[in-house]
Scaffold this active site. Structure first.
Site, PDB file in Angstrom:
ATOM      1  N   TYR A 195       0.813  -1.213   0.000  1.00  0.00           N
ATOM      2  CA  TYR A 195       0.000   0.000   0.000  1.00  0.00           C
ATOM      3  C   TYR A 195       0.851   1.270   0.000  1.00  0.00           C
ATOM      4  CZ  TYR A 195      -4.670  -1.976   0.691  1.00  0.00           C
ATOM      5  OH  TYR A 195      -5.865  -2.617   0.520  1.00  0.00           O
TER       6      TYR A 195
ATOM      7  N   LYS B 262       3.693 -15.109   2.099  1.00  0.00           N
ATOM      8  CA  LYS B 262       4.027 -16.050   1.033  1.00  0.00           C
ATOM      9  C   LYS B 262       5.543 -16.196   0.958  1.00  0.00           C
ATOM     10  CE  LYS B 262       1.990 -17.036  -2.770  1.00  0.00           C
ATOM     11  NZ  LYS B 262       1.556 -18.468  -2.790  1.00  0.00           N
TER      12      LYS B 262
ATOM     13  N   ASP C  39      -2.340 -18.052   0.421  1.00  0.00           N
ATOM     14  CA  ASP C  39      -3.351 -18.729  -0.406  1.00  0.00           C
ATOM     15  C   ASP C  39      -3.993 -19.882   0.359  1.00  0.00           C
ATOM     16  OD1 ASP C  39      -0.894 -20.031  -0.483  1.00  0.00           O
ATOM     17  OD2 ASP C  39      -1.032 -20.631  -2.582  1.00  0.00           O
TER      18      ASP C  39
ATOM     19  N   ASP D  46      -6.040  -7.275   3.852  1.00  0.00           N
ATOM     20  CA  ASP D  46      -7.206  -6.682   3.180  1.00  0.00           C
ATOM     21  C   ASP D  46      -8.071  -7.795   2.594  1.00  0.00           C
ATOM     22  OD1 ASP D  46      -8.823  -4.619   2.063  1.00  0.00           O
ATOM     23  OD2 ASP D  46      -7.830  -4.912   0.143  1.00  0.00           O
TER      24      ASP D  46
ATOM     25  N   ASP E 145     -11.870  -9.572   4.254  1.00  0.00           N
ATOM     26  CA  ASP E 145     -13.148  -9.609   3.527  1.00  0.00           C
ATOM     27  C   ASP E 145     -13.697 -11.036   3.530  1.00  0.00           C
ATOM     28  OD1 ASP E 145     -13.083  -6.916   2.860  1.00  0.00           O
ATOM     29  OD2 ASP E 145     -13.658  -7.274   0.776  1.00  0.00           O
TER      30      ASP E 145
HETATM   31  C1  IPM Z   1     -10.382  -1.723   3.795  1.00  0.00           C
HETATM   32  C2  IPM Z   1     -10.677  -1.068   2.468  1.00  0.00           C
HETATM   33  C3  IPM Z   1      -9.586  -0.043   2.193  1.00  0.00           C
HETATM   34  C4  IPM Z   1      -8.280  -0.778   2.009  1.00  0.00           C
HETATM   35  C5  IPM Z   1      -9.854   0.908   1.003  1.00  0.00           C
HETATM   36  C6  IPM Z   1     -11.179   1.630   1.127  1.00  0.00           C
HETATM   37  C7  IPM Z   1      -8.733   1.893   0.821  1.00  0.00           C
HETATM   38  O1  IPM Z   1     -10.796  -2.028   1.485  1.00  0.00           O
HETATM   39  O2  IPM Z   1     -10.246  -1.017   4.804  1.00  0.00           O
HETATM   40  O3  IPM Z   1     -10.283  -2.956   3.840  1.00  0.00           O
HETATM   41  O4  IPM Z   1      -7.968  -1.281   0.918  1.00  0.00           O
HETATM   42  O5  IPM Z   1      -7.531  -0.880   2.989  1.00  0.00           O
HETATM   43 MG    MG Z   2     -10.754  -4.060   2.184  1.00  0.00          MG
END
Ligand code: IPM
Ligand code: MG
Length: 369
Positions: free
Chosen positions: A143, A194, A227, A251, A255
């Site tokens: 990032y 990884k 993975d 990230d 999710d």
């Molecule tokens: C998260 C989001 C952010 C990220 C975006 C909105 C910049 O996906 O907080 O997980 O990628 O970190």
């Molecule tokens: Mg995210």
């Protein structure tokens, strides 16, 4: 009541303001009940800030964030701002807050509430009682790594570059947070990278192991490739207690973990900096979900991730464990009452609006208090 807890509220874009409104109602309830008072200031971030100030995060807002005890964040982004130059994109506002406040440890707990077991796409026995904590490194890696950018090559084709980079101190400080928190849970840390293909992964693994062997021998440490971790999260998520991983893998994996709980609309997060000499940490609390432009302004979003982020603020910034538990119990009770926003709707349940979900939580708070 006297309020000395300074909170900066940044609702942002899309569903951000709607879900944050429900948090404001709970803040008012705490004040009315004389449980706790907060000094809340509101400001703009993301696309909303761009529209007013021409930047996704104004200097004055950044200054306020640095001075507050905690920042509450909604969501940023939307189609309206998709084509802006990179530096002005709404997401840059959030990334700057994380970087300049040095919020290197991002805590993303994935907790399955019993009433929501049926809302997950996974089998009930796989997720029942699930309680895992993903710790995502938040200020390094891909990032922020340099060099980065898009260049045009002599033959006219283009080249896009991002850099995955980690140093020992960056790995050790987030590793320490993982081991410390594991000690308060089930004492297990799984470190994810990884190392089979990336040098930064080899370093990550070696430093985590060294830290474990010198300071945290009492905690069980395992290592896993990212993975495989994605696969294990959907195969058998209950094998995990604390997962610690880098910014980009964190990230993705968070999710994935969020969906185990039924919806991205349920997952809160805390982003913490290092403790200063008085034990105080800079901190930002935000739901893991995004701005959901498709349902923005329709009073249809799930406010629970934002409310649970507020609960994390009570726990981590203000040491208000009882009050944090109270909010969490009220969320559970609201779900038990059958209230469901569209994202967690199940057959036979009542579909409620954002505001009505807030009503259900407030009603539960009254009952529990
Ligand atoms: C998260 C989001 C952010 C990220 C975006 C909105 C910049 O996906 O907080 O997980 O990628 O970190
Ligand atoms: Mg995210």
């Amino acid at each position: 009541m006297a309020a000395n807890r300074k909170i900066l509220s940044l609702p942002g874009d899309g569903i951000g303001p709607e879900v944050m409104r429900q948090v404001n109602r709970v803040v008012e309830w705490f004040d009315k009940k004389r449980i706790a008072s907060f000094d809340v200031t509101e400001d703009l971030v993301g696309g909303a800030a761009f529209d007013k100030y021409g930047t996704p995060l104004a200097e004055e807002t950044m200054r306020r964030a640095m001075e507050s005890d905690a920042v509450l964040f909604g969501a940023v982004g939307g189609p309206k701002w998709d084509n802006l130059p990179f530096a002005q994109k709404p997401e840059r506002g959030l990334l700057r807050l994380r970087k300049d406040m040095d919020l290197f440890a991002n805590l993303r707990p994935a907790l399955v509430f019993d009433p929501l077991i049926g809302a997950s796409t996974l089998k009930p026995e796989v997720i029942e009682g699930l309680d895992i904590l993903i710790i995502r490194e938040l200020t390094g890696g891909t990032y922020f790594g340099e060099p980065r950018g898009i260049t045009t090559l002599p033959d006219g084709t283009r080249r896009g570059v991002n850099t995955q980079v980690y140093t020992t101190p960056e790995i050790v400080r987030v590793g320490r947070v993982a081991f410390e928190l594991a000690r308060k849970r089930h004492n297990k840390v799984c470190s994810v990278e990884k190392a089979n293909v990336m040098e930064s992964g080899v370093l990550w693994r070696e430093e985590m192991q060294k830290l474990h062997d010198t300071e945290y021998k009492d905690v069980e440490l395992s290592h896993m490739y990212a993975d495989n971790c994605a696969m294990q999260l959907v195969r058998n998520p209950k094998q995990f207690d604390v997962i610690v991983t880098d910014n980009l893998f964190g990230d993705l994996l968070s999710d994935c973990a969020a969906m185990l709980t039924g919806s991205l609309g349920m997952l809160p997060s805390a982003s913490l900096g290092a403790a200063d000499s008085s034990g105080r940490r800079k901190a930002l609390y935000e739901p893991v979900h995004g701005s959901a432009p498709d349902i923005a302004g329709k009073d249809a979003a799930n406010p629970l991730a934002c409310l649970l982020s507020f609960a994390m603020m009570l726990r981590y910034s203000f040491d208000m464990k009882e009050e944090a538990d109270l909010v969490q119990r009220a969320v559970k009770a609201a779900l038990e009452s059958g209230a469901r926003t569209g994202d967690i709707l199940q057959p036979g349940m009542a579909r409620v609006s954002t505001t009505q979900m807030g009503d259900a939580v407030l009603k539960a708070l009254e009952k529990l208090c």
